[in-house]
Design an enzyme around this catalytic site. Sequence first.
Site, PDB file in Angstrom:
ATOM      1  N   ASN A 162       0.797  -1.232   0.000  1.00  0.00           N
ATOM      2  CA  ASN A 162       0.000   0.000   0.000  1.00  0.00           C
ATOM      3  C   ASN A 162       0.830   1.283   0.000  1.00  0.00           C
ATOM      4  OD1 ASN A 162       0.810  -0.377   2.633  1.00  0.00           O
ATOM      5  ND2 ASN A 162      -1.169   0.071   3.544  1.00  0.00           N
ATOM      6  N   GLU A 188       5.424  -2.928  12.220  1.00  0.00           N
ATOM      7  CA  GLU A 188       4.110  -2.282  12.181  1.00  0.00           C
ATOM      8  C   GLU A 188       3.180  -3.264  11.503  1.00  0.00           C
ATOM      9  OE1 GLU A 188       3.530   1.043   9.554  1.00  0.00           O
ATOM     10  OE2 GLU A 188       1.387   0.911   9.921  1.00  0.00           O
ATOM     11  N   CYS A 241      -3.048   0.681   7.057  1.00  0.00           N
ATOM     12  CA  CYS A 241      -3.013   0.131   8.423  1.00  0.00           C
ATOM     13  C   CYS A 241      -3.823   1.021   9.348  1.00  0.00           C
ATOM     14  CB  CYS A 241      -1.590   0.079   8.972  1.00  0.00           C
ATOM     15  SG  CYS A 241      -0.400  -0.541   7.834  1.00  0.00           S
TER      16      CYS A 241
HETATM   17  O1  G3H Z   1      -0.636   1.361   5.980  1.00  0.00           O
HETATM   18  C1  G3H Z   1       0.098   1.659   6.906  1.00  0.00           C
HETATM   19  C2  G3H Z   1       0.651   2.993   7.035  1.00  0.00           C
HETATM   20  O2  G3H Z   1       1.691   3.066   7.978  1.00  0.00           O
HETATM   21  C3  G3H Z   1      -0.415   4.021   7.308  1.00  0.00           C
HETATM   22  O3  G3H Z   1       0.106   5.253   6.983  1.00  0.00           O
HETATM   23  O4  G3H Z   1      -1.482   6.840   8.075  1.00  0.00           O
HETATM   24  O5  G3H Z   1       0.057   7.602   6.287  1.00  0.00           O
HETATM   25  O6  G3H Z   1      -1.873   6.135   5.738  1.00  0.00           O
HETATM   26  P1  G3H Z   1      -0.855   6.526   6.766  1.00  0.00           P
END
Ligand code: G3H
Length: 490
Positions: free
Chosen positions: A166, A262, A296
């Site tokens: 992603n 993470e 996430c």
């Molecule tokens: O998808 C996991 C990422 O660490 C979320 O990052 O809050 O910038 O979308 P974000």
Amino acid sequence: MSSFFNDIKEERIYKFFSGGKWVKSSSGNLIDVLSPIDNSLVGKLQAVTEDEVDEILEQAKRAQKKWANFHLEDRAAILKKAAELLRTYCDEITEIKVLEIAKTINSAKSSVLRSADIIDYTANQMNIFNAPYDLAGGDFSPKAKNKNAHITREPLGVVLAISPFNYPINLAVTKIAPALLAGNSVVVKGPTQGSICTAMLIEIFNKAGVVPGAISFVSGHGATIGDYLVGSKYIDMINFTGSTDVGKNIAIKAGFKPLLLEMGGKDAALVFDDADLDLAAEEIVEGAFSYAGQRCTAIKRVLAHRDICNELTKKIIEQVKEKYGIVGDPRLIETQMGPVISLRQAEYIEAMVKEAIGEGAKILLGGARRGNYIDAVVLGEVTTKMRIAWEEQFAPVLPIISCKDEEEMISLHNQSQYGLGASIFTEDKAKAYEVALRLEAGVVQINAKSERFPDSFPFLGVKDSGLGTQGIRWSIEAMTRIKSVVENKS
Ligand code: G3H
């Protein structure tokens, strides 16, 4: 693709990067990267062998010593050069990224630019190393008055960076930049969808001047080559972003290596009865549906006070209609969010929603699916008996749960196996802060959607959501160790 990236491929076959060279695998096996937009072929990746991994890692080990001997200012200057190149080639990388992972152009582009900012900001963190300090033993005990400790930081060695589909650029950069600034070598294992733009990123660091071998790129199936990398004696630290299942598998296979993980989440928006409902609805919709909910930190459940639940739900539906032009008719399906990453994922989501409906939940909006395109689903009358209330959907599906009071919201929040982000919507700042401290989550937002931004803030998950703390300064600390040299005065 411009001539800058000539070396990374032949036709549409992309190479891996070992010891400062782009090479083809002796395996002869290639992995197709198919676009979620229309299933067309974007390119092919090398399925790297275990012997080739060993070769990459041996070179990474040797190169690390050389890289760590570079002056800190020189490593920072090379990072800044990489940031500049990333901005220069942003449009080209964006184009490939959109094909590989189906982000909208604006969101794909802004995350590349955000990555360049992360590299610059990291390069400016030299003070973490430049300020060795002394500890006088006499401050602790008169018996230690002749002892002085000189404290510095040193790199861990070879860092394995595993990034998800992603954010193939951004979540690679959050690992690469701190690792390199600290004087580590870094070996990057990209996701299958997202590996082509990751290869472009690696070429940027290479051309910016990182010493050959100090940055490498491996492609191949996670289940085979990923496990082999994780277990290798040459890897000194692992920084991973991805699912909880994979993260737990890494922890088992890694043995005695430091981990920074993470993983999954089920971020909740807690909406109290005194909240600004327009603001809450706007933030929730943005948080739940951007990039089709495949983040996430996406909002994956709403816990709403029962007195405002209906009104909030109405506002959420209006916002979704306005932003995403949902029509809810399978023949007319139309979405500004893009498809989800694969047909398999779309089918999994559909099954989970159908199961919830069978148990009494109501689709209030959306739900039509064509292949891996899904109309944003707003799901009402969700109860805690349903799987959708607890399982991470990673999809454009928002379950809304009505709660009798704040205590019930806190309790439901904390019953989750996850604890990445959370949001509290209320006009009472003091109460918000008090509740924030009671939520089992790494980062709690007050009156805003959950997110990782800004990247200079600490970012972490508790329980099944993570291990260790990321964020530029914290990532550098996790990728270095303290060296304490004790001077004994006679
Ligand atoms: O998808 C996991 C990422 O660490 C979320 O990052 O809050 O910038 O979308 P974000």
